[in-house]
Design an enzyme around this catalytic site. Structure first.
Site, PDB file in Angstrom:
ATOM      1  N   ASN A  42      16.445   1.899 -14.987  1.00  0.00           N
ATOM      2  CA  ASN A  42      17.252   3.111 -14.883  1.00  0.00           C
ATOM      3  C   ASN A  42      16.435   4.228 -14.216  1.00  0.00           C
ATOM      4  O   ASN A  42      15.214   4.322 -14.389  1.00  0.00           O
ATOM      5  CB  ASN A  42      17.823   3.550 -16.233  1.00  0.00           C
ATOM      6  CG  ASN A  42      16.811   3.681 -17.343  1.00  0.00           C
ATOM      7  OD1 ASN A  42      15.771   3.039 -17.351  1.00  0.00           O
ATOM      8  ND2 ASN A  42      17.113   4.524 -18.325  1.00  0.00           N
ATOM      9  N   ILE A  43      17.147   5.017 -13.445  1.00  0.00           N
ATOM     10  CA  ILE A  43      16.531   6.116 -12.685  1.00  0.00           C
ATOM     11  C   ILE A  43      17.384   7.357 -12.932  1.00  0.00           C
ATOM     12  O   ILE A  43      18.546   7.408 -12.507  1.00  0.00           O
ATOM     13  CB  ILE A  43      16.473   5.776 -11.178  1.00  0.00           C
ATOM     14  CG1 ILE A  43      15.691   4.470 -10.952  1.00  0.00           C
ATOM     15  CG2 ILE A  43      15.834   6.932 -10.398  1.00  0.00           C
ATOM     16  CD1 ILE A  43      15.829   3.902  -9.545  1.00  0.00           C
ATOM     17  N   GLU A  44      16.818   8.312 -13.646  1.00  0.00           N
ATOM     18  CA  GLU A  44      17.595   9.482 -14.068  1.00  0.00           C
ATOM     19  C   GLU A  44      17.478  10.632 -13.073  1.00  0.00           C
ATOM     20  O   GLU A  44      16.685  10.596 -12.135  1.00  0.00           O
ATOM     21  CB  GLU A  44      17.125   9.904 -15.463  1.00  0.00           C
ATOM     22  CG  GLU A  44      17.375   8.790 -16.474  1.00  0.00           C
ATOM     23  CD  GLU A  44      17.067   9.184 -17.895  1.00  0.00           C
ATOM     24  OE1 GLU A  44      16.345  10.175 -18.130  1.00  0.00           O
ATOM     25  OE2 GLU A  44      17.576   8.481 -18.795  1.00  0.00           O
ATOM     26  N   CYS A  53      21.919   3.151 -13.955  1.00  0.00           N
ATOM     27  CA  CYS A  53      21.432   2.237 -14.988  1.00  0.00           C
ATOM     28  C   CYS A  53      20.630   1.093 -14.365  1.00  0.00           C
ATOM     29  O   CYS A  53      20.785   0.768 -13.174  1.00  0.00           O
ATOM     30  CB  CYS A  53      22.598   1.625 -15.754  1.00  0.00           C
ATOM     31  SG  CYS A  53      23.525   2.787 -16.773  1.00  0.00           S
ATOM     32  N   GLU A  55      20.951  -2.079 -14.831  1.00  0.00           N
ATOM     33  CA  GLU A  55      21.785  -3.199 -14.381  1.00  0.00           C
ATOM     34  C   GLU A  55      22.333  -2.960 -12.981  1.00  0.00           C
ATOM     35  O   GLU A  55      22.321  -3.844 -12.120  1.00  0.00           O
ATOM     36  CB  GLU A  55      22.970  -3.397 -15.344  1.00  0.00           C
ATOM     37  CG  GLU A  55      22.568  -3.750 -16.760  1.00  0.00           C
ATOM     38  CD  GLU A  55      22.435  -2.517 -17.650  1.00  0.00           C
ATOM     39  OE1 GLU A  55      21.920  -1.489 -17.180  1.00  0.00           O
ATOM     40  OE2 GLU A  55      22.855  -2.585 -18.821  1.00  0.00           O
ATOM     41  N   CYS A  90      26.465  -0.571 -20.267  1.00  0.00           N
ATOM     42  CA  CYS A  90      27.485   0.467 -20.432  1.00  0.00           C
ATOM     43  C   CYS A  90      28.770   0.048 -19.725  1.00  0.00           C
ATOM     44  O   CYS A  90      28.813  -0.933 -18.981  1.00  0.00           O
ATOM     45  CB  CYS A  90      26.982   1.804 -19.891  1.00  0.00           C
ATOM     46  SG  CYS A  90      27.030   1.921 -18.089  1.00  0.00           S
ATOM     47  N   CYS A  93      28.569  -0.233 -15.860  1.00  0.00           N
ATOM     48  CA  CYS A  93      27.883  -1.453 -15.415  1.00  0.00           C
ATOM     49  C   CYS A  93      28.777  -2.671 -15.622  1.00  0.00           C
ATOM     50  O   CYS A  93      28.784  -3.599 -14.798  1.00  0.00           O
ATOM     51  CB  CYS A  93      26.565  -1.622 -16.152  1.00  0.00           C
ATOM     52  SG  CYS A  93      25.319  -0.407 -15.638  1.00  0.00           S
TER      53      CYS A  93
HETATM   54  N1  THU Z   1      21.175   2.948 -19.453  1.00  0.00           N
HETATM   55  C1  THU Z   1      20.942   1.826 -18.714  1.00  0.00           C
HETATM   56  O1  THU Z   1      20.050   1.785 -17.871  1.00  0.00           O
HETATM   57  N2  THU Z   1      21.751   0.742 -18.925  1.00  0.00           N
HETATM   58  C2  THU Z   1      22.781   0.716 -19.824  1.00  0.00           C
HETATM   59  O2  THU Z   1      23.557  -0.217 -19.829  1.00  0.00           O
HETATM   60  C3  THU Z   1      22.927   1.802 -20.795  1.00  0.00           C
HETATM   61  C4  THU Z   1      22.217   3.062 -20.451  1.00  0.00           C
HETATM   62  C5  THU Z   1      20.327   4.124 -19.234  1.00  0.00           C
HETATM   63  C6  THU Z   1      21.020   5.294 -18.601  1.00  0.00           C
HETATM   64  C7  THU Z   1      20.159   6.445 -19.066  1.00  0.00           C
HETATM   65  O3  THU Z   1      19.090   6.602 -18.131  1.00  0.00           O
HETATM   66  C8  THU Z   1      19.591   5.991 -20.386  1.00  0.00           C
HETATM   67  O4  THU Z   1      19.813   4.581 -20.455  1.00  0.00           O
HETATM   68  C9  THU Z   1      20.220   6.660 -21.589  1.00  0.00           C
HETATM   69  O5  THU Z   1      21.595   6.535 -21.554  1.00  0.00           O
END
Ligand code: THU
Length: 127
Positions: A42-44, A53, A55, A90, A93
């Site tokens: 994940n890259i925010e 996310c 995935e 999520c 995804c």
């Molecule tokens: N996140 C994912 O990378 N994959 C998921 O299926 C659920 C959430 C990440 C998004 C965000 O950067 C962090 O988790 C918190 O929600």
């Protein structure tokens, strides 16, 4: 490629996560039908909604490379600095999976595996 090997690759990918806002790091390892594996984290973003996310990072890398057939994805997550735990994909995804995956596509977590049909029944298939 065993489920355990895929989980290990997902755990390595998790170390690449950029998560200054949630501090929740996720890694994914996507197995293509031809045996290749694409990893993602994940890259925010400070503006939140551009966050991607783990995935989807893995799927989009693979699709860019021309892959269209997928077998399984391993996903691990948890607070930064904690051991790899279970983090279910999520809804967004899951919808991306619906674009490329059949019902027998498997989602592998440290607690066990699930089929795509189980985690997103009655998926919107579109056009
Ligand atoms: N996140 C994912 O990378 N994959 C998921 O299926 C659920 C959430 C990440 C998004 C965000 O950067 C962090 O988790 C918190 O929600």
């Amino acid at each position: 490629m065993t489920d355990q090997q895929l989980l290990t690759l997902a755990g390595e990918a998790r170390t690449h996560a950029y998560t200054p806002y949630s501090r929740f790091a996720v890694g994914a390892a996507l197995l293509c039908e031809d045996g290749t594996v694409y990893t993602g984290c994940n890259i925010e973003n400070a503006s939140f909604t551009p966050t991607i996310c783990a995935e989807r990072t893995a799927f989009f890398k693979a699709v860019y490379d021309g892959k269209r057939e997928f077998t399984a994805i391993a996903v691990v997550g948890g607070k930064e600095g904690t051991p790899d735990g279970t983090a279910f994909p999520c809804g967004v995804c899951r919808q991306v999976m619906a674009e490329f995956c059949k019902e027998d596509f498997r989602i592998i977590t440290p607690d066990g595996s699930y089929t795509f049909g189980e985690i997103l029944p009655h998926a919107f298939g579109g056009f």
